[in-house]
Scaffold this motif. Structure first.
Motif: not given
Length: 320
Positions: A192-205
């Motif tokens: 879940n943390e990795k998914q949140k991080d990836t989502r946050a990174v994609t959202h930020h990008q």
């Protein structure tokens, strides 16, 4: 020569026969008429030269106007070519940017999939490592527990061997189940943390890309507005400069025309004054010639009378 001839004929018809001793007077008359003819020819030449000069200035102004029209057309064509070239360059730049954006998007998608695949491979490796460690630990723990139980059961009573084995088995299963639950919770938490991080990174990008795209569009709009304003300012400045030049040229042309008209009036007035003076001199000369002719006639009559008187007197004395 013809003027002098006709002047002599006119003088003979007007004043009668002229004596041979009056050649000086005829020369004076012929010289005056020749002077009048020369002055007339000079004035005709001045008038023709003035008209030719005016026609030459008109032709020159026409040539200058034609050259100005050609220059204005060449300038308009140059401006149109520059605008077309800027439009073509802008379209080519847009196409290049679109190709660069497509290649960048493809690279980003490939990089994203590669990163996800690397993460998946790392997760699988960690899973296999944890499973191997858990199995080894289970084997070691089971071997140790079984070895201890076997030693205890070997040294203790044989009756409690089955109960201890069951208890040990139940405890091993519960421990394994608890470890499995903890490992599962930890794995889900990390996922879940990795998914949140990836989502946050994609959202930020995505947010950064959207912000950059908005800024780039605003920059393009501002550049277009600035270029349009600069073009309008240049066109207005050129029109103002052309209007000023045309107004200055028109004023100078009006001043030249007035000066030429005034000069022509002055030349006409000077010609009239000169003609009046020449006519007055010629009239005075004619009057003097008439008076001199009358004096000569009177002198001739007086001389004839004197000769007649002397002849009569001499004839009377001879008769006596």
């Amino acid at each position: 020569y013809l003027g002098r001839k006709f002047f002599c004929l006119w003088a003979k018809k007007t004043f009668g026969q002229v004596l041979p001793s009056k050649d000086k007077i005829t020369e004076l008359r012929g010289g005056g008429f020749f002077f009048v003819l020369c002055f007339y020819d000079q004035k005709i030449l001045q008038k023709t030269f003035g008209e030719w000069k005016e026609q030459w200035t008109v032709c020159r102004e026409r040539k200058l106007s034609l050259r100005a029209d050609n220059h204005y057309r060449h300038l308009l064509l140059n401006l149109l070519f520059k605008a077309w070239r800027a439009y073509v360059c802008q379209q080519q730049g847009k196409r290049n940017k679109y190709c660069i954006a497509e290649s960048h998007a493809k690279k980003q998608t490939v990089l994203r999939t590669w990163r996800h695949w690397l993460v998946y491979v790392d997760v699988q490796r960690t899973k296999h490592g944890m499973q191997s460690v858990a199995l080894a630990f289970r084997e070691r723990s089971c071997l140790r527990i079984s070895w201890a139980v076997w030693r205890r059961q070997h040294y203790q009573k044989c009756s409690g061997r089955k109960m201890s084995m069951l208890a040990l088995k139940h405890w091993a299963q519960s421990l394994q189940f608890r470890a499995w639950l903890q490992w599962q919770e930890l794995y889900f938490y990390t996922q879940n943390e990795k998914q949140k991080d990836t989502r946050a990174v994609t959202h930020h990008q995505h947010w950064e890309l959207r912000r950059c795209m908005g800024a780039w569009l605003r920059y393009l709009n501002l550049n277009r507005v600035k270029k349009r304003q600069n073009e309008l300012a240049r066109e207005f400045h050129r029109s103002r400069v052309l209007w000023r030049c045309f107004s200055h040229w028109q004023l100078s042309w009006e001043c030249r025309r007035r000066m030429h008209a005034h000069q022509r009036d002055l030349e006409k007035q000077a010609a009239r004054i000169a003609l009046r003076r020449v006519f007055a001199r010629w009239k005075h000369c004619v009057v003097l010639c008439v008076e001199e002719a009358q004096q000569w006639e009177l002198a001739e009559k007086h001389y004839k009378c004197h000769l007649l008187v002397r002849a009569l007197l001499c004839g009377g004395w001879q008769g006596l």
